[in-house]
Write an enzyme that holds these catalytic residues in place. Structure first.
Site, PDB file in Angstrom:
ATOM      1  N   ASP A  50     -55.332   9.465 -41.602  1.00 55.50           N
ATOM      2  CA  ASP A  50     -54.511   8.683 -42.497  1.00 55.50           C
ATOM      3  C   ASP A  50     -54.974   8.554 -43.897  1.00 55.50           C
ATOM      4  O   ASP A  50     -54.576   8.114 -44.970  1.00 55.50           O
ATOM      5  CB  ASP A  50     -53.914   7.598 -42.017  1.00 55.50           C
ATOM      6  N   SER A  51     -56.564   8.521 -44.009  1.00 50.86           N
ATOM      7  CA  SER A  51     -57.265   8.273 -45.413  1.00 50.86           C
ATOM      8  C   SER A  51     -56.725   9.363 -46.268  1.00 50.86           C
ATOM      9  O   SER A  51     -57.221   9.072 -47.477  1.00 50.86           O
ATOM     10  CB  SER A  51     -58.730   8.354 -45.260  1.00 50.86           C
ATOM     11  N   ASP A  89     -54.238  11.223 -37.064  1.00 46.17           N
ATOM     12  CA  ASP A  89     -53.922   9.814 -37.180  1.00 46.17           C
ATOM     13  C   ASP A  89     -52.524   9.629 -37.052  1.00 46.17           C
ATOM     14  O   ASP A  89     -51.725  10.184 -37.687  1.00 46.17           O
ATOM     15  CB  ASP A  89     -54.529   9.421 -38.376  1.00 46.17           C
ATOM     16  N   LYS A 119     -54.941   9.787 -32.893  1.00 48.60           N
ATOM     17  CA  LYS A 119     -55.883   8.385 -32.936  1.00 48.60           C
ATOM     18  C   LYS A 119     -54.899   7.434 -33.398  1.00 48.60           C
ATOM     19  O   LYS A 119     -53.963   7.747 -34.178  1.00 48.60           O
ATOM     20  CB  LYS A 119     -57.089   8.728 -34.055  1.00 48.60           C
ATOM     21  N   GLU A 121     -54.912   3.007 -34.371  1.00 45.88           N
ATOM     22  CA  GLU A 121     -55.835   1.786 -34.610  1.00 45.88           C
ATOM     23  C   GLU A 121     -55.412   0.534 -33.997  1.00 45.88           C
ATOM     24  O   GLU A 121     -54.351   0.231 -33.726  1.00 45.88           O
ATOM     25  CB  GLU A 121     -55.920   1.419 -36.111  1.00 45.88           C
ATOM     26  N   GLU A 188     -65.476   1.263 -36.673  1.00 41.12           N
ATOM     27  CA  GLU A 188     -65.836   1.364 -38.015  1.00 41.12           C
ATOM     28  C   GLU A 188     -66.430  -0.285 -38.446  1.00 41.12           C
ATOM     29  O   GLU A 188     -65.955  -1.165 -38.235  1.00 41.12           O
ATOM     30  CB  GLU A 188     -64.454   1.705 -38.698  1.00 41.12           C
TER      31      GLU A 188
END
Ligand code: KIV
Length: 270
Positions: A50-51, A89, A119, A121, A188
């Protein structure tokens, strides 16, 4: 015939899980088909992160990424790759509300892109979601430590794990997501000693970014690794300086146009 076919087989989530304490897992983010073609044979995992909200769309955080964006870029990366496991993501707001919402979003990502895993978070709070998804056929890569989607709660992007209580709470996060069935965990921007404790404790592979060389794998944002930005976090190493080379190429092009050196006769249809 069988062995030729199996040589071409894409890596799967179980293949990545099996890399605990084995050959390091190589992962990069990627957002486009051509970059996926270039990176595929170098990487075990291609992450449609999602970056992309920051790297591709110019936002100042990952929060504006949408399911539609992740689907469009996930499709491009799957089309551009043959060998690596593609992980997409789940964007902010698409999974946190309930396990049902998470299943709807994750299954849509997998169905529409052909990616092999998603993925998400979060640590202990996300463990029930990870268990729900994995038990229903969706492989999950977890992400603990600095979780950029929580930037407004964390108050910024600084390193995590300083202080005993934060250290043990992130270790507990990693244990919880691994026990819930995650096939790997991104760690991270955490203290190296915390990253090592996580790698030594949990059963699934750890993939570090600003963590430790002892993680079971490493990931970087591809544009950071290529030197596309002027400023980077301490954990980035630039393996090239593409921003400078693009500047030089654009300058050479602009001068050639202005001086009528380009196009030359071999670029024209005579
Ligand atoms: O979105 C992303 O690029 C990521 C990596 C930093 C792991 O989640």
């Amino acid at each position: 015939m069988m062995s030729k076919l199996s040589n071409l087989k894409r890596l799967t989530a179980p293949d990545v899980f099996a890399r605990k304490n084995a050959q390091p897992i190589v992962m990069l983010t990627v957002y486009t088909a051509r970059m996926a073609q270039l990176l595929d044979h170098h990487c075990d995992v291609l992450l449609v992160g999602d970056s992309l909200a920051q790297v591709v769309y110019g936002y100042d955080s990952t929060l504006p990424a949408t399911l539609e964006m992740m689907i469009a870029h996930g499709q491009a990366v799957v089309r551009g790759s043959k060998k690596a496991l593609v992980v997409v993501d789940l964007p902010f707001g698409s999974y946190e509300e309930s396990i049902e919402q998470a299943f709807r979003s994750a299954s849509m990502l997998i169905d529409k892109t052909g990616a092999g895993a998603i993925k998400l978070e979060g640590g202990q709070a996300m463990a029930p979601t990870i268990e729900f998804l994995t038990k229903r056929g969706i492989p999950v890569m977890a992400h603990v430590g600095l979780t950029p989607q929580a930037v407004n709660v964390l108050g910024g992007y600084s390193v995590r794990g300083r202080g005993n209580s934060e250290f043990s709470s992130i270790l507990d996060d990693a244990k919880a997501v691994s026990e819930a069935g995650a096939f790997s965990v991104v760690t991270e921007a955490i203290l190296e000693s915390l990253a090592d404790s996580i790698t030594d404790t949990i059963v699934c592979p750890t993939i570090g970014i600003g963590a430790s060389a002892r993680c079971d794998g490493q990931v970087l944002v591809v544009d950071d690794m290529l030197g596309m930005f002027e400023k980077n976090a301490k954990f980035v190493r630039r393996f090239d300086n593409l921003a400078h080379r693009i500047d030089q190429a654009a300058d050479a092009y602009a001068r050639s146009v202005r001086e009528r050196i380009f196009p030359a006769s071999n670029n024209c249809y005579n």
